[in-house]
Design a protein around this motif. Structure first.
Motif, short mmCIF file in Angstrom:
data_model
loop_
_atom_site.label_atom_id
_atom_site.label_comp_id
_atom_site.label_asym_id
_atom_site.label_seq_id
_atom_site.Cartn_x
_atom_site.Cartn_y
_atom_site.Cartn_z
N LEU A 136 -4.99 10.27 -4.12
CA LEU A 136 -4.47 9.17 -4.26
C LEU A 136 -4.73 8.43 -3.00
O LEU A 136 -4.53 8.74 -1.87
CB LEU A 136 -3.09 8.97 -4.41
N SER A 137 -5.78 7.16 -2.98
CA SER A 137 -6.13 6.37 -1.93
C SER A 137 -4.64 5.93 -1.25
O SER A 137 -3.69 5.27 -1.93
CB SER A 137 -6.77 5.32 -2.38
N PRO A 138 -4.84 6.01 0.00
CA PRO A 138 -3.72 5.17 0.91
C PRO A 138 -3.49 3.55 0.69
O PRO A 138 -2.58 3.14 1.00
CB PRO A 138 -3.87 5.62 2.41
N PHE A 139 -4.82 3.12 -0.04
CA PHE A 139 -4.73 1.77 -0.18
C PHE A 139 -4.16 1.16 -1.50
O PHE A 139 -4.44 0.04 -1.80
CB PHE A 139 -6.34 1.25 0.21
N SER A 140 -3.94 2.29 -2.13
CA SER A 140 -3.57 1.84 -3.65
C SER A 140 -2.22 0.86 -3.50
O SER A 140 -1.08 1.20 -2.56
CB SER A 140 -3.29 3.09 -4.33
N LYS A 177 0.86 -0.20 -9.18
CA LYS A 177 -0.35 -0.18 -9.81
C LYS A 177 -0.56 1.55 -10.27
O LYS A 177 -1.48 1.69 -10.91
CB LYS A 177 -1.67 -0.67 -9.43
N ILE A 178 0.11 2.24 -9.51
CA ILE A 178 -0.12 3.85 -9.74
C ILE A 178 0.70 4.03 -11.03
O ILE A 178 1.82 3.82 -11.15
CB ILE A 178 0.47 4.29 -8.45
N ALA A 205 0.83 -1.00 0.09
CA ALA A 205 -0.08 0.08 0.16
C ALA A 205 0.86 1.20 -0.01
O ALA A 205 1.81 1.30 0.63
CB ALA A 205 -0.89 -0.09 1.27
N ILE A 206 0.53 2.27 -0.85
CA ILE A 206 1.26 3.53 -1.11
C ILE A 206 1.84 4.08 0.50
O ILE A 206 2.45 4.67 0.57
CB ILE A 206 0.77 4.27 -2.18
#
Length: 257
Positions: A173-177, A181-182, A145-146
């Motif tokens: 940007l979601s913290p769970f990304s 994949k970003i 996770a980012i």
């Protein structure tokens, strides 16, 4: 825990207060936290002129004219205090007394704050001084996770839990990304948000607490707050853990998975 913007202000104020003074005596009250024998520390920095206090990652480095450095890591509850002649602080780990009777203490009721003589350079870029290609490379190498990656001091130095949330909200940007994949375009936005959020936070702290050398200032934060239900733009704030960390975010932050 004080994070990069707090420590930036601390370093400026401590340099202003102590630069050019000669260290007369260093007292180590909790020698278990020190990386060298107390006598070695005393021989290295007593009688030396303090030239500057710098922030390095999440540490403060007191630099002396002879080239030695005393690193101070405040950890979660460490406190810095200036004093004249005698310190009244409890739970002191290390105390520095200068030739004009001014002094500085590092204290911590949990005894976790750490002084280090001549800390080694870990070879990791600072959160205010990194290359975009470096960030892309690090994110491409993991599905983590980012938010977890931003907190990793082996990737970037200086970002903590609160500012990771603020940075990710600013970048939408979601913290769970998943980091790998970003897309590149979003990583570029993230890189700009890292520097913008940290630099702006330093300005906000100086504006309201210009002389601060300890503690943390959080009242200007947009999303990382247990008291706020909405951001200034009307977004609903959610709270959910990432690992063991409380994480604040909004639905408008894009998830890449």
């Amino acid at each position: 825990m004080p994070e990069l913007p707090d420590l930036q202000v601390f370093s400026r104020n401590l340099t202003k207060a102590l630069k050019g003074k000669t260290l007369a005596k260093v007292h180590v009250l909790n020698h278990k936290k020190l990386n060298v024998p107390v006598k070695e520390l005393q021989e290295a920095i007593e009688g030396q002129i303090l030239t500057e206090v710098k922030r390095v990652g999440k540490e403060l480095h007191l630099e002396f004219k002879n080239g030695h450095v005393l690193g101070l890591h405040l950890m979660l509850h460490g406190q810095l205090s200036l004093f004249n002649k005698h310190s009244e602080q409890k739970y002191t780990i290390i105390e520095l007394l200068f030739d004009d009777d001014t002094g500085l203490t590092l204290s911590d009721f949990q005894a976790a704050a750490t002084p280090t003589l001549d800390p080694q350079d870990p070879g990791v870029p600072d959160a205010l001084d990194f290359d975009l290609d470096y960030l892309k490379e690090k994110l491409a190498a993991t599905r983590t996770a980012i938010k977890t990656v931003l907190l990793d001091q082996h990737v970037l130095r200086g970002i903590g839990n609160a500012y990771a949330d603020e940075i990710l909200w600013d970048a939408k940007l979601s913290p769970f990304s998943a980091s790998n994949k970003i897309p590149d375009a979003q990583i570029k936005v993230l890189a700009k948000s890292i520097k913008h959020v940290l630099e702006d936070a330093e300005k906000q702290i100086i504006k309201t607490h210009p002389d601060i050398i300890s503690g943390e200032v959080r009242d200007f934060m947009q999303v990382h707050s247990s008291k706020k239900k909405q951001t200034s733009t009307g977004e609903t704030i959610h709270q959910k853990p990432v690992g063991s960390r409380k994480t604040y975010y909004t639905d408008e932050q894009q998830l890449f998975s």
